[in-house]
Each structure stands twice: as C-alpha cells, then as structure tokens.
Design an enzyme around this catalytic site. Structure first.
Site, PDB file in Angstrom:
ATOM      1  N   ASP A 240       0.835  -1.196   0.000  1.00 34.00           N
ATOM      2  CA  ASP A 240       0.000   0.000   0.000  1.00 34.00           C
ATOM      3  C   ASP A 240       0.873   1.250   0.000  1.00 34.00           C
ATOM      4  OD1 ASP A 240      -2.314   1.478   0.060  1.00 34.00           O
ATOM      5  OD2 ASP A 240      -2.648   1.254   2.212  1.00 34.00           O
TER       6      ASP A 240
ATOM      7  N   ASN B 103     -10.396  -3.354  -6.451  1.00 38.90           N
ATOM      8  CA  ASN B 103      -9.635  -2.396  -7.256  1.00 38.90           C
ATOM      9  C   ASN B 103     -10.283  -2.080  -8.598  1.00 38.90           C
ATOM     10  OD1 ASN B 103      -6.325  -3.517  -6.151  1.00 38.90           O
ATOM     11  ND2 ASN B 103      -7.650  -1.903  -5.351  1.00 38.90           N
TER      12      ASN B 103
ATOM     13  N   LEU C  30      -6.903  -5.243   7.248  1.00 37.16           N
ATOM     14  CA  LEU C  30      -6.553  -6.331   6.334  1.00 37.16           C
ATOM     15  C   LEU C  30      -7.152  -6.167   4.942  1.00 37.16           C
ATOM     16  CD1 LEU C  30      -6.778  -9.450   8.680  1.00 37.16           C
ATOM     17  CD2 LEU C  30      -4.724  -8.304   7.813  1.00 37.16           C
TER      18      LEU C  30
ATOM     19  N   GLU D  29       0.878 -13.279  12.731  1.00 33.50           N
ATOM     20  CA  GLU D  29       1.288 -12.031  13.349  1.00 33.50           C
ATOM     21  C   GLU D  29       1.035 -10.905  12.361  1.00 33.50           C
ATOM     22  OE1 GLU D  29       2.424 -11.685  16.531  1.00 33.50           O
ATOM     23  OE2 GLU D  29       1.950 -13.812  16.713  1.00 33.50           O
TER      24      GLU D  29
END
Length: 240
Positions: A25, A73, A195, A207
C-alpha cells in the site's frame, strides 16, 4: 542489483517465518508526495516487488504472497486499472526468466480469469513454466477477495459433502492457498491498519505488522526488520 543475502538484524531471537504476506500500500501517496502521476508510483511499486522478492529468497522465506490487485480495485478509474494491467504484463515478461532461473514457483490466488485473454495466457504460461520448480514460492493475489474466496469454498463443499463433514481442514483444502505453508506474518505498508479483505481465514493466527513505510520505499532491509519483529513475538495460539 546485489544479490548478497539479507539477514535479519542481530537482535532477532525467533525463527524466520515460513510464509509472509504483504499488503502493498502507498503507491499513490508516494507519487503524490513527489508531484508525480499515480502511474509513477505504481512503477516504483514494481521495483519494490523485485527488491523484496529477492530479499525474501535470500532470507530463506519459503512462501511470499503479495496483494497485487484486489477484487475491489476494479472500482478505480479505468485508466488506472489499465495501467496496472500493463505493469503486470511487463513484470511477467521481464521477470519470468529470473524466477525460472532462481527455481521460484509462481502461483496466483484470486479469479484472474476475469482479466483480458492475452493477460490470462501470460499468467497461465508463467505458472506452467515455473510449475516444476521446487524452490521458494511467490504467490500473487490478483482479483482476490477473501470473502469471495470463502463463499466459493463453502459452495463447493456444500455441493458434495454433508454439513457434518465440513470442518476446518475441509475448508482450508478448498481455499486458493491450499498447499501453501501456514501464514506466519502479514505486513501492511503505508501506515494503514486493516486487512482489506486479504487472507482473512489464513491470518487467523498470523502475526500482524503495520509499518509507515510507503510500498515503493520498502526494501530488503525493511523486510529484515519485519522478520526481526516477528522473531521477537511469542506465539501462543490461545495457550499460555
């Protein structure tokens, strides 16, 4: 570019994660900060993909999954979607030889069959040409959404199994990531802390690490820092 091994910092105390996933990102913000068009940010993001995939191989990470194009997207402007598809074509054509030479297996998760016919052919060919490799695995998420993945898995299972035979193992076997090592670490760049519909089932005990670095600036050292942070964590899986 140097291919010298990149090691985790010396204060890392745990093992190298077998499977790392990255939400890439920040391309647009990187370009905006430099008063450049968004395409320049995406091009810089492709260079980051090259750096990080090489670093992951050098560190001994078995599987690297990159969130390249989500099912959401498609909502972006048509011109930007076209630019992203063009960069994907370029990446496959320019980097396939290196992936083959480095014994990397390429895998795609998501419904890439929604892409144009020529891009589908390129992807199919790249997967086929690396299928016999037995080295590290590079998984690219294309037109991927975790909720759609889970819904499709549920439909397939319901069509052939009674309800009392559908358990966690049956669901995992139907996911796009079936056969990949369990997901150990999810990294998201650019400071966002969510997420975004990525590997929701697989991340149940992974994690999570959120870093401020914009994706085009992420490199092998940044990956090593992420791995070191993973190594310092205690994974209890619900126990003490």
């Amino acid at each position: 570019m140097s291919t010298a091994p990149i090691l985790a910092p010396a204060d890392a105390t745990g093992a190298i994660p077998r499977h790392v996933a990255i939400i890439m990102d920040g391309n647009g913000r990187w370009a905006r900060q430099r008063h450049l068009p968004r395409l320049a940010g995406h091009k810089a993001g492709v260079e980051a993909v090259r750096r990080v995939t090489r670093a992951a191989r050098a560190m001994g990470i078995e599987a690297l999954t990159l969130y390249a194009f989500s099912s959401e997207n498609w909502r972006r402007p048509a011109e930007e979607v076209g630019d992203l598809m063009g960069l994907l074509r370029l990446f496959i054509r320019s980097d396939l030889a290196e992936l083959t030479r480095e014994n990397v297996r390429l895998r795609v998760i998501g419904d890439y069959r929604a892409f144009s016919a020529d891009l589908i052919t390129l992807i199919d060919d790249a997967i086929a040409r690396t299928a016999g490799n037995d080295g590290p695995l590079l998984a690219i998420a294309l037109n991927y959404g975790a909720q759609a993945e889970l819904a499709a898995a549920a439909r397939r299972l319901a069509a052939r199994l009674p309800a009392d035979q559908i358990d966690e193992a049956a669901i995992e076997a139907e996911l796009d990531t079936a056969g990949l090592p369990p997901l150990d670490l999810v990294v998201r760049t650019s400071g966002e802390q969510r997420l975004s519909n990525f590997l929701l089932w697989q991340a149940a005990y992974a994690e999570l690490l959120f870093v401020d670095t914009l994706w085009p600036d992420f490199d092998g050292d940044a990956l090593a820092e992420a791995v070191a942070a993973f190594g310092r964590r205690q994974r209890r899986y619900g126990g003490l």
